[in-house]
Motif scaffolding. Sequence first.
Motif, mmCIF file in Angstrom:
data_model
loop_
_atom_site.group_PDB
_atom_site.id
_atom_site.type_symbol
_atom_site.label_atom_id
_atom_site.label_comp_id
_atom_site.label_asym_id
_atom_site.label_seq_id
_atom_site.Cartn_x
_atom_site.Cartn_y
_atom_site.Cartn_z
ATOM 1 N N LEU A 21 0.852 -1.191 0.000
ATOM 2 C CA LEU A 21 0.000 0.000 0.000
ATOM 3 C C LEU A 21 0.882 1.235 0.000
ATOM 4 O O LEU A 21 1.993 1.234 0.551
ATOM 5 N N TYR A 22 0.378 2.301 -0.619
ATOM 6 C CA TYR A 22 1.110 3.565 -0.674
ATOM 7 C C TYR A 22 0.149 4.675 -1.071
ATOM 8 O O TYR A 22 -0.878 4.444 -1.700
ATOM 9 N N LEU A 23 0.504 5.882 -0.670
ATOM 10 C CA LEU A 23 -0.261 7.070 -1.024
ATOM 11 C C LEU A 23 0.503 7.830 -2.094
ATOM 12 O O LEU A 23 1.718 8.027 -1.972
ATOM 13 N N GLN A 24 -0.186 8.236 -3.153
ATOM 14 C CA GLN A 24 0.477 9.018 -4.191
ATOM 15 C C GLN A 24 -0.479 10.056 -4.775
ATOM 16 O O GLN A 24 -1.701 9.955 -4.645
ATOM 17 N N GLU A 25 0.103 11.040 -5.427
ATOM 18 C CA GLU A 25 -0.672 12.103 -6.043
ATOM 19 C C GLU A 25 -1.113 11.688 -7.442
ATOM 20 O O GLU A 25 -0.484 10.848 -8.082
ATOM 21 N N GLY A 26 -2.219 12.285 -7.910
ATOM 22 C CA GLY A 26 -2.597 12.080 -9.298
ATOM 23 C C GLY A 26 -3.971 11.484 -9.518
ATOM 24 O O GLY A 26 -4.397 11.328 -10.657
ATOM 25 N N VAL A 27 -4.689 11.141 -8.450
ATOM 26 C CA VAL A 27 -6.045 10.615 -8.608
ATOM 27 C C VAL A 27 -6.969 11.446 -7.724
ATOM 28 O O VAL A 27 -6.625 11.780 -6.590
ATOM 29 N N GLN A 28 -8.137 11.793 -8.246
ATOM 30 C CA GLN A 28 -9.009 12.762 -7.584
ATOM 31 C C GLN A 28 -10.454 12.477 -7.955
ATOM 32 O O GLN A 28 -10.730 11.903 -9.005
ATOM 33 N N GLN A 51 -23.265 12.300 -8.110
ATOM 34 C CA GLN A 51 -22.338 11.497 -8.899
ATOM 35 C C GLN A 51 -20.924 12.005 -8.665
ATOM 36 O O GLN A 51 -20.705 13.169 -8.318
ATOM 37 N N GLY A 52 -19.950 11.106 -8.813
ATOM 38 C CA GLY A 52 -18.553 11.456 -8.617
ATOM 39 C C GLY A 52 -17.792 11.382 -9.927
ATOM 40 O O GLY A 52 -17.827 10.360 -10.613
ATOM 41 N N GLU A 53 -17.112 12.443 -10.278
ATOM 42 C CA GLU A 53 -16.261 12.466 -11.462
ATOM 43 C C GLU A 53 -14.866 12.016 -11.028
ATOM 44 O O GLU A 53 -14.195 12.706 -10.269
ATOM 45 N N LEU A 54 -14.449 10.846 -11.508
ATOM 46 C CA LEU A 54 -13.158 10.267 -11.127
ATOM 47 C C LEU A 54 -12.115 10.644 -12.164
ATOM 48 O O LEU A 54 -12.287 10.399 -13.366
ATOM 49 N N ILE A 55 -11.022 11.243 -11.715
ATOM 50 C CA ILE A 55 -9.934 11.701 -12.584
ATOM 51 C C ILE A 55 -8.682 10.913 -12.221
ATOM 52 O O ILE A 55 -8.247 10.924 -11.069
ATOM 53 N N ASN A 56 -8.090 10.232 -13.192
ATOM 54 C CA ASN A 56 -6.938 9.376 -12.924
ATOM 55 C C ASN A 56 -5.734 9.818 -13.740
ATOM 56 O O ASN A 56 -5.687 9.644 -14.951
ATOM 57 N N GLU A 57 -4.755 10.419 -13.071
ATOM 58 C CA GLU A 57 -3.485 10.777 -13.693
ATOM 59 C C GLU A 57 -2.329 10.054 -13.005
ATOM 60 O O GLU A 57 -1.180 10.458 -13.136
ATOM 61 N N ALA A 58 -2.636 8.984 -12.277
ATOM 62 C CA ALA A 58 -1.613 8.288 -11.492
ATOM 63 C C ALA A 58 -1.114 7.024 -12.189
ATOM 64 O O ALA A 58 0.041 6.941 -12.605
ATOM 65 N N VAL A 102 -13.964 -1.361 -10.731
ATOM 66 C CA VAL A 102 -13.746 -0.153 -11.520
ATOM 67 C C VAL A 102 -12.453 -0.296 -12.320
ATOM 68 O O VAL A 102 -11.417 -0.699 -11.780
ATOM 69 N N SER A 103 -12.510 0.032 -13.599
ATOM 70 C CA SER A 103 -11.327 0.027 -14.464
ATOM 71 C C SER A 103 -11.208 1.394 -15.122
ATOM 72 O O SER A 103 -12.173 1.887 -15.706
ATOM 73 N N LEU A 104 -10.018 1.989 -15.023
ATOM 74 C CA LEU A 104 -9.792 3.309 -15.607
ATOM 75 C C LEU A 104 -8.309 3.468 -15.888
ATOM 76 O O LEU A 104 -7.473 3.392 -14.985
ATOM 77 N N LYS A 105 -7.967 3.674 -17.155
ATOM 78 C CA LYS A 105 -6.578 3.840 -17.553
ATOM 79 C C LYS A 105 -6.042 5.185 -17.066
ATOM 80 O O LYS A 105 -6.795 6.135 -16.839
ATOM 81 N N LYS A 106 -4.725 5.259 -16.941
ATOM 82 C CA LYS A 106 -4.087 6.529 -16.606
ATOM 83 C C LYS A 106 -4.429 7.551 -17.681
ATOM 84 O O LYS A 106 -4.336 7.280 -18.866
ATOM 85 N N GLY A 107 -4.827 8.740 -17.247
ATOM 86 C CA GLY A 107 -5.262 9.769 -18.172
ATOM 87 C C GLY A 107 -6.744 9.744 -18.451
ATOM 88 O O GLY A 107 -7.271 10.642 -19.119
ATOM 89 N N GLY A 108 -7.458 8.729 -17.926
ATOM 90 C CA GLY A 108 -8.884 8.601 -18.178
ATOM 91 C C GLY A 108 -9.732 9.307 -17.142
ATOM 92 O O GLY A 108 -9.271 9.665 -16.057
#
Length: 601
Positions: free
Chosen positions: A244-251, A271-278, A374-380
């Motif tokens: 486990l680890y905490l990192q920046e880039g998902v919101q 509804q939640g807008e999931l942003i994945n840049e991690a 849940v499946s979401l590519k980086k940048g998705g």
Amino acid sequence: MKRIPAVTILAALASVTLAKSPDSIDLKTDRVVVFKDGYGLFMKKGKAHTDESGRVFTNDVPRALLGTLWASSADGTPVGVRAELVESVRRSTETFPATSMQDLLRANVGGEISVTMEKESLEGTLKQLVEPGAEAKDLEDRVVTIVPDNPEPALDPYNASYSARIFPPLPTPSPARPSGEAFAVIVGKDGKTHVIAVRDIKSLSGTTVKTEAPAAGVEAKRTKRLTFEFGNAAANKDVEINLLYLQEGVQWVPSYRLDGDLKQTATMALQGELINEAEDIEGASVDLVVGVPNFKFNDRVSPLALDRELRRTLTTIDRGMGNNALSNRILNSQMAYVGGDGGGGAQPGIAGFFDASMDTQAGQDLFFYNARNVSLKKGGRMMLPLWSSGVTVGHCYRFNVDVGRLLRQGLRDAPMQGGSFGSPASPPASPLEVSRNEVWHIVEMKNETQTPWTTGAALVLQEGMPISQDVLAYTSPGGTGSLPITVAVDVRGEFRDEESARKQSAFQRNGAEYDRITKRGTITLTNYRKEESKVQVNVSVGGKVTTTSDGGTIRLNDYRAGDWGENQGIAANQHSDVHWELALQPGEKKEITYNVEFFGR
């Protein structure tokens, strides 16, 4: 034609110390906990077979924050972790256009060709191209551990100015081309084997000649690596690891929709807008967190991430976005909090869109919405419907008056001057500008569930037609949230104030004398509606409010420079906020008043 007996040509390579590689482990993301401020806690699992020293490794090194990367075995026992750069030395697999005879021959090994020398030609099968560096294939998948020649002294990772190279710069890898002569081994039509120096071949022809040649020699590639140390007792065994680890880039960003006739009831959905840049997320459980976590070192990357430099110092932490009402700072604030502890499990009155895959749970001061698989590519980006619930709604009309005093213009009457609901008042651009006395129509929603409403954008629809969008502040279970709809046309408000008394030289400071000035403020409200209207009046004024009419409540505070504009006033003056709750009958016109004292000239 010059003939040379077949030989094996070996090129000398730089000597290296080879380290036996442990087995690779494929870590799969099992759960991601996502916070609104752009950080996520990733939880991964994986299985592998250890080497003779009880080790497994992964080349998937996360950019974990300081102190948050933890590895453990299946029973929860912590596992040692070693981070390092490794260099793989292997034969190049790249191809490129053949620009020399040696390249052409290498591209056509195994093919039928015809070569021409200075005085004769030869037809046959090109069996082999003997060239320096050909034996480099023996180094495929060998790993060399890279250690700095001059390690830098240990630095303090808790120091905000910490910025150091962890390893020396990586040289640009290029295909190795050791010096030496190359030879073509050709089996002629007569069955004889001919070894011809490449430099003696003038031309090459054939019916299937290739012109794209593989690179010669070897190339080196450096890779980050995490090695997990299970110990000798676990040597040559199957193991399971949890990371486990905490990192920046998902919101995640919440957004609401309020729809219906808005008379007494409405339907509210989140509804939640999931942003994945991690990093890629595949089939994981995702928790969307309501609340404000405290991560002390969210500005520092763990040394195990093998970053050459830390991202930034403490002086660049501020994430404020100026006047953007949807900035992270506002979205993370728990405004208008009204008691309540929340609850666990499925909540009555809330229908999840994904009945079998969505649920909620509470944990201390944070609250989680959970979505599975849940499946979401980086940048998705993706949208997750969270819940929909019926709510009881009410209506009120709010008149905000911000009284300021300017040196040249005198009184500034600025209820809701410019901007959207709740924005600070601003001075008129011209003394001739007419003040806008705006009464706002507000819709109020009672949170009768055990689910908190986190701060987020809210779209208001009246029977499908959009009529407003604003920010819904955090509303805990049992509390009441409100959304501004528009400036009312059938409830009007007016404000004026006038001096009612003055005592000269009532106060001295730093050799200057000030008068005690008393002013009377009057708010006039008119209800043109055909039904009773609930009206809220808020007055913010510099000075000490001493009396009010109609049960207005007074809250005194310290001096605020903004009350006095360019004049600034003096620090002896207090600030007052006054609030009224009124019910106006159809067609009623009502005046309410207050008296305020302050020191001035």
